[in-house]
Write a protein that holds these residues in place. Sequence first.
Motif, PDB file in Angstrom:
ATOM      1  N   ALA A  62       6.407   3.436  35.466  1.00  0.00           N
ATOM      2  CA  ALA A  62       6.361   4.878  35.654  1.00  0.00           C
ATOM      3  C   ALA A  62       6.003   5.201  37.101  1.00  0.00           C
ATOM      4  O   ALA A  62       5.344   4.416  37.771  1.00  0.00           O
ATOM      5  N   GLY A  63       6.454   6.359  37.590  1.00  0.00           N
ATOM      6  CA  GLY A  63       6.306   6.661  39.014  1.00  0.00           C
ATOM      7  C   GLY A  63       7.500   6.063  39.725  1.00  0.00           C
ATOM      8  O   GLY A  63       8.266   5.329  39.122  1.00  0.00           O
ATOM      9  N   GLY A  64       7.696   6.395  40.988  1.00  0.00           N
ATOM     10  CA  GLY A  64       8.839   5.830  41.684  1.00  0.00           C
ATOM     11  C   GLY A  64      10.103   6.630  41.415  1.00  0.00           C
ATOM     12  O   GLY A  64      10.169   7.409  40.473  1.00  0.00           O
ATOM     13  N   ASP A 120      12.320   6.338  37.978  1.00  0.00           N
ATOM     14  CA  ASP A 120      11.590   6.932  36.856  1.00  0.00           C
ATOM     15  C   ASP A 120      11.645   8.460  36.929  1.00  0.00           C
ATOM     16  O   ASP A 120      11.915   9.130  35.936  1.00  0.00           O
ATOM     17  N   THR A 121      11.413   9.000  38.118  1.00  0.00           N
ATOM     18  CA  THR A 121      11.443  10.455  38.296  1.00  0.00           C
ATOM     19  C   THR A 121      12.807  11.013  37.911  1.00  0.00           C
ATOM     20  O   THR A 121      12.918  11.997  37.177  1.00  0.00           O
ATOM     21  N   ARG A 135      13.408  10.981  34.171  1.00  0.00           N
ATOM     22  CA  ARG A 135      12.685  12.009  33.417  1.00  0.00           C
ATOM     23  C   ARG A 135      13.338  13.378  33.556  1.00  0.00           C
ATOM     24  O   ARG A 135      13.403  14.153  32.607  1.00  0.00           O
ATOM     25  N   VAL A 136      13.820  13.670  34.758  1.00  0.00           N
ATOM     26  CA  VAL A 136      14.486  14.963  34.958  1.00  0.00           C
ATOM     27  C   VAL A 136      15.818  14.990  34.200  1.00  0.00           C
ATOM     28  O   VAL A 136      16.145  15.962  33.505  1.00  0.00           O
ATOM     29  N   GLU A 173      11.544   5.364  28.330  1.00  0.00           N
ATOM     30  CA  GLU A 173      10.638   4.254  28.054  1.00  0.00           C
ATOM     31  C   GLU A 173      10.622   3.317  29.249  1.00  0.00           C
ATOM     32  O   GLU A 173      11.640   2.751  29.610  1.00  0.00           O
ATOM     33  N   ASN A 174       9.465   3.174  29.873  1.00  0.00           N
ATOM     34  CA  ASN A 174       9.362   2.292  31.034  1.00  0.00           C
ATOM     35  C   ASN A 174       9.196   0.857  30.568  1.00  0.00           C
ATOM     36  O   ASN A 174       8.265   0.540  29.840  1.00  0.00           O
ATOM     37  N   ARG A 175      10.131   0.015  30.992  1.00  0.00           N
ATOM     38  CA  ARG A 175       9.995  -1.411  30.700  1.00  0.00           C
ATOM     39  C   ARG A 175      10.131  -2.155  32.019  1.00  0.00           C
ATOM     40  O   ARG A 175      11.129  -2.819  32.263  1.00  0.00           O
ATOM     41  N   GLY A 176       9.130  -1.995  32.877  1.00  0.00           N
ATOM     42  CA  GLY A 176       9.173  -2.681  34.161  1.00  0.00           C
ATOM     43  C   GLY A 176       8.932  -4.168  33.958  1.00  0.00           C
ATOM     44  O   GLY A 176       8.683  -4.614  32.848  1.00  0.00           O
ATOM     45  N   GLY A 177       8.988  -4.891  35.026  1.00  0.00           N
ATOM     46  CA  GLY A 177       8.656  -6.308  34.932  1.00  0.00           C
ATOM     47  C   GLY A 177       9.843  -7.200  35.167  1.00  0.00           C
ATOM     48  O   GLY A 177      10.953  -6.881  34.737  1.00  0.00           O
ATOM     49  N   GLY A 221      11.592  -7.699  37.706  1.00  0.00           N
ATOM     50  CA  GLY A 221      12.678  -7.041  38.435  1.00  0.00           C
ATOM     51  C   GLY A 221      13.620  -6.282  37.529  1.00  0.00           C
ATOM     52  O   GLY A 221      14.711  -5.903  37.916  1.00  0.00           O
TER      53      GLY A 221
END
Lengths: 526, 319
Positions: free
Chosen positions: B38-40, B43-44, B47-48, B64-68, B70
């Motif tokens: 989230a953030g960055g 992601d922004t 969301r919009v 749904e944020n699934r970072g990691g 890369g």
Amino acid sequence: MFFSAFSNLGQGFGVALQPMNLLYCFSGVLLGNIVGVLPGMGVLSTISILLPLTFAMKPVGAVLMIAGIYYGAQYGGAICSILLNLPTHPPHAVTCLDGFPMTQQGRGGAALGITMLASFVGASFGITEMIFFAPVLSQWALKFNSADIFSLMVLGLLAGSTLAKGSPLKGISMTLIGLLVGTIGTDVSTGMTRFTFGAPDLDDGVEIVALALGLFGLAEFLKSINRLEAVEARKAKIGFRDMRPTRAELKRAAFPIMRGTLIGAMCSLIPGTGPTIASFVAYAAEKKMSRTPERFGRGMIEGVAAPEAATHSSVQGDFIPTMSLGIPGDATMALLLGALVIQGITPGPMLISEHPDIFWGLIASFWIGNILLILLNVPLIGVWVRLLRLPYKYLYPSALFFICVGVYSTNNSMFEVSETIAIGLVGYLLVFLDFHPAPMLLGFILGPRLEESFRRAMELSGGHFSVFVTRPISAVFLGVASLVILLQVALLLLRPRSGISNVRRTLGSSTISVERAKPVPAERKT
Amino acid sequence: MRKMTKILVALVMCLFAVQARADDYPSRPIRLVVPFDAGGSVDTIARVLAEKVRQELGQPVIVENRGGAGGIIAFQEVVNAKPDGYTIILGASSYTTIAALYNLSFDPVKDITPITLINHGPLIITVNAKSPVKNLANFVQALKANPHSMSFGAPGVGSASDFSAYRFEQASGTSMVHVPYKSDGLVLEALLSGEIQVAFASGPALVPMLTSGMLRAVAVTSPTPWPTLPNLPSITTVAPGSGYVAWHGVWGPAGMPPAVVAKLNKAFDDAVESPDVQKLFRTDLREPATSTPQEFGQVIVHDIAQWKAVAKQANLKLH
């Protein structure tokens, strides 16, 4: 510059005191506080869930609310650390070391009281720093490069070596294990993965929340399973009259709060550090300065006050690079900037001059928010302490449940929940064998930064080790580090005999101090 | 009891069967996976857009944020999801660099259904304002006179920025020292502090630093000058064939019903048309883009092939 800061701040209060903005600030800090207390909710997930709500809000209100959640959570974060040994937010892991023993001695309420005071002082300093020096300080922060950060980390590790209680050998081995665990994941310099055993879930390394909750919370939980009676007995000791810190405790905490505040303020400015490192360094510094270092880890009020002040001062200071450069310090700050971008405002070096209402309104809201948090939390201390009256069989399992939810919500990853459980089992074994988890956490936090900045400094210098001494900032840090080592060695060499008897005396006094520490609550009750 | 369970299972299956039909799509919330924390900027944007697509399709779109790793974890999750249009991903061109470098457990082209491009934009070749490098010609001259005299900051080994710089070096006959950092933000900080001399930068933090005069833009990586930055030359003028345009796009698992793909394609394309979305893209120096699923698929295939060639020549190998 100073006068303009005051008039700007006045204008900021004008913005922040508008009824709607006041409401947003209040709901932000209230929500943050709740999120901070519950191990089950992360700040990041809370803010990302609420982000769509801010689309319809005015930019100032949105920023005040998000920022409120961020620093409000820090107030709540200490509560579970002190009462349950559950560091729901990594910066508060150090607070467990002396906070939880205080709870066991029936002084949990006093520890919370001191925490609130330390938090407020730390935060106030951080805010003042931001008002007067934000632009200057962000320039100063840019003077640090990789070689300097490496040397600073060396100094940090050295300071951290004092974190261990008991056998120094065990402390060193735990620091080394922490360093090794820190190497798990993708190596930044080459892009190769290390010790992941082919699991992409480990590519980003071990999650710090999983490590902190596993080593402290879960290990403690496992440890208590076989000692139900001991826990029940401990509970009975909590007297409600003991909620307020005594005059003596306030006096003892005063200087640690100031030192912690300064350390936190420094850490917020140095790239690559932050609240977690700040709280560790503050604790180590207190222990180093104390005349009775052996009593740390057994419920010293200094060991609660300094790291908490450092955390809060650093948390407020973290807004400086975020607001004055537009470069977020962590994921939560990135979300805050994201909220501004959605509102059509570009954060960056011109934010302060282009949108003074946002910048100064935010700062004014920090003051308002922190006062609200104090007003909210001080009366609540009694409620939190009463939590411990819940029967053990309900309290711990529900805490355990919240741990799992909390770890899951940091990255929406089931893998990290099992990671926490595995770490908890290892942590239990270590605690059982008298190895203490704090140095391991420190090694884990400093290790990757140490390695990354070392290798980057080498790449940039073409492999010349001289960069570490030719750069003034780096040279100073390394100089201080070698001075510390030399002093220790000199003390040992000059007084070989008294050195040994010193150890004996320390051992002797520590047993005495434990005996002495116990009757204190009893005395107070009479 | 067992009978009850069977009836329940049958009922649930019926529900799914109904939902799989495209004319009813979407009849429940859509999961939009973002392969970053989230953030960055991604992601922004997600969301919009999620909000706009919700208005268009009448069902909530849950980010749904699934970072990691890369993004690999998120890519895998989407490939393994049911191709019913209820799990889709909003990713960036980093998908193609990862596909070119890593041995993935899935086929990066065949195991996905491209839906649409969302936006595109160049990377900006940026130096510190105090740098002696004033323009592109300067830059190449300095590098040719002293190979390896400049450090290039990359947001990670094998990132689009890293690859793009390798390609520029290969095409212009120059070389720089590649120094990897953990994020775009840290690269900009290093550029400001003078630790590195050049970056192929992007992201929302860049624009204010250029306009405030802390950093200087020298060129763009797009094959032709970018419409909103007409004063900056393209790197192809000194490094022929090294043009690169980064993108954001939406895709899903392989085998999605064409009608569902068409519906999503239209919903996202319409969302991109709205003025506030376009304004958001421009903070990142990007322009809205629309495409057919086929066109987007071709972009992915082309980028992966191109990065594979660059990696081979630069001798980059991971895993």
